[in-house]
Design an enzyme around this catalytic site. Structure first.
Site, PDB file in Angstrom:
ATOM      1  N   TYR A  25     -10.616   2.370   5.731  1.00 20.42           N
ATOM      2  CA  TYR A  25      -9.604   2.037   4.726  1.00 20.42           C
ATOM      3  C   TYR A  25     -10.189   1.121   3.664  1.00 20.42           C
ATOM      4  O   TYR A  25     -10.784   0.088   3.970  1.00 20.42           O
ATOM      5  CB  TYR A  25      -8.437   1.342   5.421  1.00 20.42           C
ATOM      6  N   SER A  49       0.781  -1.233   0.000  1.00 16.60           N
ATOM      7  CA  SER A  49       0.000   0.000   0.000  1.00 16.60           C
ATOM      8  C   SER A  49       0.814   1.284   0.000  1.00 16.60           C
ATOM      9  O   SER A  49       0.235   2.368  -0.104  1.00 16.60           O
ATOM     10  CB  SER A  49      -0.979   0.008   1.173  1.00 16.60           C
TER      11      SER A  49
END
Length: 367
Positions: free
Chosen positions: A179, A83
């Protein structure tokens, strides 16, 4: 700095060799001790690159790079950065904002008309800013992609969006933080729609080449390898099961949210350039990126593809971090130029393991 080696001290008295030479083994510094602890706790390998405020850089390794052969861990080896890719994607979007081609507060539908529709999900009501800040309410597709699938299956970006849109929206846009990798897949699709070019090419042209990242790239379709020297990545399907080699996977399930490969030193250079000058973003876009919202239940804050984390010695640092099957990375930079990146070669199965990686980052930045 590699693991400390023994230093032999010859003690001379009155021009003659002392009865015996004293051998002193320097005690490993705190970063090395932290990596050693990660390996003792089950990581096959751990790597770190640390830059102090004066610009001096040290590299560290611990463990083995290949469990089957016992090969050494390559210094500053390439790893999948998961990420951390989101920060690269966010930079490209914000560059387009600075060029007047994308509006942060424009709706997703402005650029991807009709694509984002689902139960409680409407792209006409969700802004680009909300995508980058994870306040869109769009669910994550991650739970719908199995570890085994990542070994062999190629996902188109729209396949990932379709997986997410099978689920109900988590909350009205802008009301909470949650998220979601889907947000960044959509951001990547916006980049492609606006520029008319593949996201990988835009990241390479606008970020990687601009600041001279020599070991960072966005793997192409079907590329399951890691190009340069690297430690192998491993994965446990369940706690208690043996580690399996997951070095070669199809990272397309990450795409704009998690597909890239880099090194600790390149990540330090990237976050340093992002926060410390205007090579990547103008001040207005950099300020927007650093405008954060709290992440509930933590001391962390999230900006636009950028996390703000407190340090035990006071102050904070900016970075992101990433997990992808086989690797976990953590790190970032401080406003006074210190930088640290740490990678391990499996995703910890327990929260304490991830906290251990973050503690090494804290140790490096506070040392």
């Amino acid at each position: 700095m590699a693991a400390a080696t023994a230093a032999v001290v010859a003690v001379m008295t009155a021009g003659a060799l002392a009865p015996h030479a004293a051998t002193a083994a320097p005690k490993p510094d705190n970063v090395q001790q932290g990596l050693n602890a990660l390996v003792r706790d089950g990581q096959p390998a751990a790597l770190a690159t640390v830059r102090n405020g004066a610009g001096r850089t040290r590299t560290y390794t611990a463990g083995v790079g290949d469990l089957s052969t016992g090969a050494k861990v390559p210094r500053d080896g390439q790893v999948r950065i998961g990420s951390n890719t989101k920060t690269f994607t966010a930079v490209v979007v914000l560059q387009l904002v600075g060029e007047g081609k994308v509006g942060l507060d424009a709706s997703v539908d402005t650029y991807l008309p009709g694509l984002v529709r689902g139960k409680g999900i409407d792209g006409r009501e969700i802004t680009v800013r909300q995508l980058l800040q994870h306040t869109s309410g769009i669910p994550d597709y991650g739970a719908d992609v199995g570890d085994e699938e990542m070994l062999h299956r190629y996902f188109e970006p729209r396949d990932l969006v379709d997986l997410a849109l099978k689920h109900e929206g988590e909350f009205p846009p802008g009301k909470k933080w949650s998220y979601s990798n889907t947000n960044y897949v959509l951001a990547g699709l916006i980049v492609q729609k606006v520029t008319g070019r593949p996201l990988a090419e835009e990241v390479d042209r606008r970020v990687v080449k601009r600041i001279g990242l020599r070991h960072t790239y966005f793997p192409g379709q079907g590329d399951r390898t890691i190009r340069e020297a690297h430690p192998k990545g491993y994965h446990r399907m369940k706690a208690g099961e043996p580690l399996r080699d997951f070095t070669q996977i199809d990272p397309s399930a990450g795409w704009a949210a998690g597909q890239m490969i880099s090194t600790n030193s390149d990540l330090n250079r990237f976050f340093g350039a992002l926060l410390g000058g205007d090579l990547l973003l103008r001040e207005a876009e950099r300020a927007a990126m650093r405008t954060t919202v709290p992440i509930g239940g933590t001391q962390f804050h999230y900006g636009l593809g950028l996390m703000k984390r407190p340090l035990s010695c006071g102050g904070f640092y900016w970075g992101h971090g990433g997990d992808i099957t086989g690797y976990e990375t953590r790190g970032g930079v401080t406003d006074d130029g210190r930088a640290a990146s740490v990678a391990v070669t499996s995703i910890p199965t327990e929260e304490a393991g991830s906290e251990g990686v973050s503690r090494v980052v804290d140790t490096a930045l506070c040392g």
